[in-house]
Write a protein that holds these residues in place. Structure first.
Motif: not given
Ligand SMILES: N[C@@H](CCC(=O)N[C@@H](CS)C(=O)NCC(=O)O)C(=O)O
Length: 214
Positions: A133-145
């Protein structure tokens, strides 16, 4: 669109729920009168027959607007924006509506299964694959960034339902051991939302704070 509900809207909620916070934030920004009804998740109040009448899925949030019951945070946001909000939070041109809807879909997808789930793991001690779930979070955060490096808000040139839906679980991601340090544009976007007139934060969890600070 009507200007105001007759009686305050009842919001069934839990103080630590980001799904509930996004509704509360919209109610505040729109100056709609509402009354909080606290539901005790720990004691399973959301699985009682009375609550299941409101939402058979047994999930918060739910609103009751003078007899109109709406469950699911995205559905509630859309309902409130259409009924009381004019164009601002859910603009009507098809392209603009689709841009908001796209992020609402992501809110029900990777936002829920990433940063929100990572936080559930630490706050409520649920057996969750934290690495995944932390990996999903970081993948999402990178798209948002990447997106927020050239845009001030997610779906329009001003705040919309998309930003309100994302705010709490991104702002509180560190409670799930998901650091925001590598995402400066995401942090600037969080501050932009916090500076909106009548912004209300979500309560921080003592457990979450211990995880962040300790
Ligand atoms: N798709 C739903 C998800 C809502 C949701 O997951 N609510 C959580 C609180 S944050 C809940 O009620 N959990 C209780 C449970 O899983 O038993 C929405 O957007 O409203």
């Amino acid at each position: 669109m009507s200007a105001h509900p007759q009686e305050p809207i009842r919001l069934y909620r839990h103080a630590l729920s980001g799904h509930c916070h996004r509704v509360e934030l919209l109610l505040e920004l729109m100056h709609l009168p509402y009354q909080r009804v606290e539901i005790n998740l720990q004691q399973g109040e959301h699985k009682t027959p009375a609550f299941l009448q409101l939402n058979p899925f047994g999930l918060l949030p739910v609103i009751d607007d003078n007899g109109t019951v709406v469950a699911d945070s995205a559905a509630i946001l859309v309902y409130l924006a259409r009924k009381y909000g004019g164009q601002r939070y859910l603009p009507e041109p098809p392209e603009a509506t689709a841009a908001v809807q796209r992020w609402l879909a992501v809110a029900a997808g990777p936002l829920a299964s990433g940063p929100a789930a990572a936080r559930v793991a630490t706050l409520f001690n649920k057996p969750i694959d934290t690495g995944r779930v932390q990996q999903i979070a970081h993948d999402l955060l990178q798209v948002m960034e990447d997106w927020l490096s050239t845009h001030a808000f997610l779906a329009a040139e001003h705040e919309t339902l998309a930003d309100l839906a994302f705010y709490a679980y991104i702002a509180h991601a560190p409670e799930g051991n998901v650091s925001l340090a590598a995402y400066p544009h995401v942090r600037q976007w969080l501050s932009r939302i916090e500076q909106l007139p009548d912004f209300v934060p979500m309560q921080r969890s003592a457990v979450g704070l211990a995880a962040v600070e300790g």
